[in-house]
Design a protein around this motif. Sequence first.
Motif, short mmCIF file in Angstrom:
data_model
loop_
_atom_site.label_atom_id
_atom_site.label_comp_id
_atom_site.label_asym_id
_atom_site.label_seq_id
_atom_site.Cartn_x
_atom_site.Cartn_y
_atom_site.Cartn_z
N SER A 41 0.82 -1.21 0.00
CA SER A 41 0.00 0.00 0.00
C SER A 41 0.85 1.26 0.00
CB SER A 41 -0.92 -0.01 1.22
OG SER A 41 -1.66 1.17 1.29
N SER A 42 1.86 1.31 0.86
CA SER A 42 2.71 2.51 0.92
C SER A 42 3.54 2.66 -0.35
CB SER A 42 3.61 2.49 2.16
OG SER A 42 4.49 1.41 2.14
N THR A 43 3.97 1.55 -0.94
CA THR A 43 4.73 1.60 -2.18
C THR A 43 3.88 2.13 -3.32
OG1 THR A 43 6.21 -0.19 -1.51
CG2 THR A 43 6.00 0.22 -3.88
N ILE A 44 2.66 1.62 -3.45
CA ILE A 44 1.76 2.06 -4.52
C ILE A 44 1.41 3.53 -4.35
CG2 ILE A 44 -0.60 1.81 -5.40
CD1 ILE A 44 -0.15 -1.23 -5.22
N THR A 45 1.13 3.96 -3.13
CA THR A 45 0.82 5.37 -2.87
C THR A 45 2.00 6.26 -3.26
OG1 THR A 45 -0.71 4.81 -1.10
CG2 THR A 45 0.20 7.05 -1.09
N HIS A 46 3.20 5.85 -2.87
CA HIS A 46 4.39 6.64 -3.21
C HIS A 46 4.58 6.72 -4.73
CE1 HIS A 46 8.40 8.33 -3.01
NE2 HIS A 46 8.86 7.31 -3.72
N LEU A 47 4.43 5.61 -5.42
CA LEU A 47 4.60 5.60 -6.87
C LEU A 47 3.54 6.45 -7.57
CD1 LEU A 47 5.55 1.85 -7.36
CD2 LEU A 47 7.06 3.83 -7.65
N GLN A 48 2.33 6.47 -7.04
CA GLN A 48 1.29 7.32 -7.61
C GLN A 48 1.60 8.79 -7.34
OE1 GLN A 48 -2.03 5.47 -5.63
NE2 GLN A 48 -2.61 4.33 -7.47
N ASP A 49 2.11 9.09 -6.15
CA ASP A 49 2.45 10.47 -5.80
C ASP A 49 3.52 11.05 -6.72
OD1 ASP A 49 0.63 10.43 -3.73
OD2 ASP A 49 2.15 10.18 -2.15
N ILE A 50 4.46 10.21 -7.13
CA ILE A 50 5.53 10.70 -8.01
C ILE A 50 5.25 10.41 -9.48
CG2 ILE A 50 7.28 10.65 -6.18
CD1 ILE A 50 8.36 8.05 -7.42
N ASN A 51 4.02 9.96 -9.77
CA ASN A 51 3.52 9.71 -11.13
C ASN A 51 4.29 8.62 -11.88
OD1 ASN A 51 1.47 10.25 -12.95
ND2 ASN A 51 2.76 11.62 -14.16
N TYR A 52 4.82 7.66 -11.14
CA TYR A 52 5.43 6.49 -11.79
C TYR A 52 4.38 5.42 -12.04
CZ TYR A 52 10.35 7.84 -11.07
OH TYR A 52 11.57 8.46 -11.12
N LEU A 53 3.24 5.54 -11.35
CA LEU A 53 2.16 4.58 -11.48
C LEU A 53 0.88 5.38 -11.66
CD1 LEU A 53 1.41 1.54 -11.28
CD2 LEU A 53 1.03 1.92 -8.84
N ASN A 54 0.19 5.11 -12.77
CA ASN A 54 -1.00 5.89 -13.08
C ASN A 54 -1.98 4.98 -13.81
OD1 ASN A 54 -2.84 7.56 -14.59
ND2 ASN A 54 -1.48 9.30 -14.23
N ASP A 55 -3.06 4.60 -13.12
CA ASP A 55 -4.03 3.68 -13.73
C ASP A 55 -4.68 4.27 -14.96
OD1 ASP A 55 -3.56 1.61 -11.98
OD2 ASP A 55 -5.19 2.13 -10.64
N TRP A 56 -4.93 5.57 -14.97
CA TRP A 56 -5.55 6.20 -16.13
C TRP A 56 -4.63 6.07 -17.36
CZ3 TRP A 56 -4.26 10.25 -19.38
CH2 TRP A 56 -5.28 10.68 -20.23
N ARG A 57 -3.36 6.29 -17.15
CA ARG A 57 -2.39 6.18 -18.24
C ARG A 57 -2.23 4.73 -18.69
NH1 ARG A 57 2.33 8.70 -16.01
NH2 ARG A 57 2.95 6.66 -15.27
N PHE A 58 -2.33 3.79 -17.76
CA PHE A 58 -2.18 2.38 -18.07
C PHE A 58 -3.28 1.92 -19.02
CE2 PHE A 58 -3.24 -2.09 -17.16
CZ PHE A 58 -2.06 -2.69 -17.56
N TYR A 59 -4.51 2.32 -18.74
CA TYR A 59 -5.64 1.87 -19.56
C TYR A 59 -5.80 2.81 -20.71
CZ TYR A 59 -6.72 -1.15 -15.66
OH TYR A 59 -6.66 -2.10 -14.68
#
Length: 59
Positions: A41-59
């Motif tokens: 959970s903390s890893t995913i939140t951090h990656l979203q905060d720094i825009n390395y993980l973005n579900d909108w961009r993925f789909y």
Amino acid sequence: MKEQKISALDQALSLLSHREHSSKELATKLKAKGNTENEISSTITHLQDINYLNDWRFY
């Protein structure tokens, strides 16, 4: 010699370096590697905060 555990963040960055992942897909892979729900959970939140993980961009 004791083997060092690779952090959830390092594991996630390694996976993301190959291709984009959804949050759910990344969480599933991190869980399979033995990470706790809190680490994931903390890893995913951090990656979203720094825009390395973005579900909108993925789909």
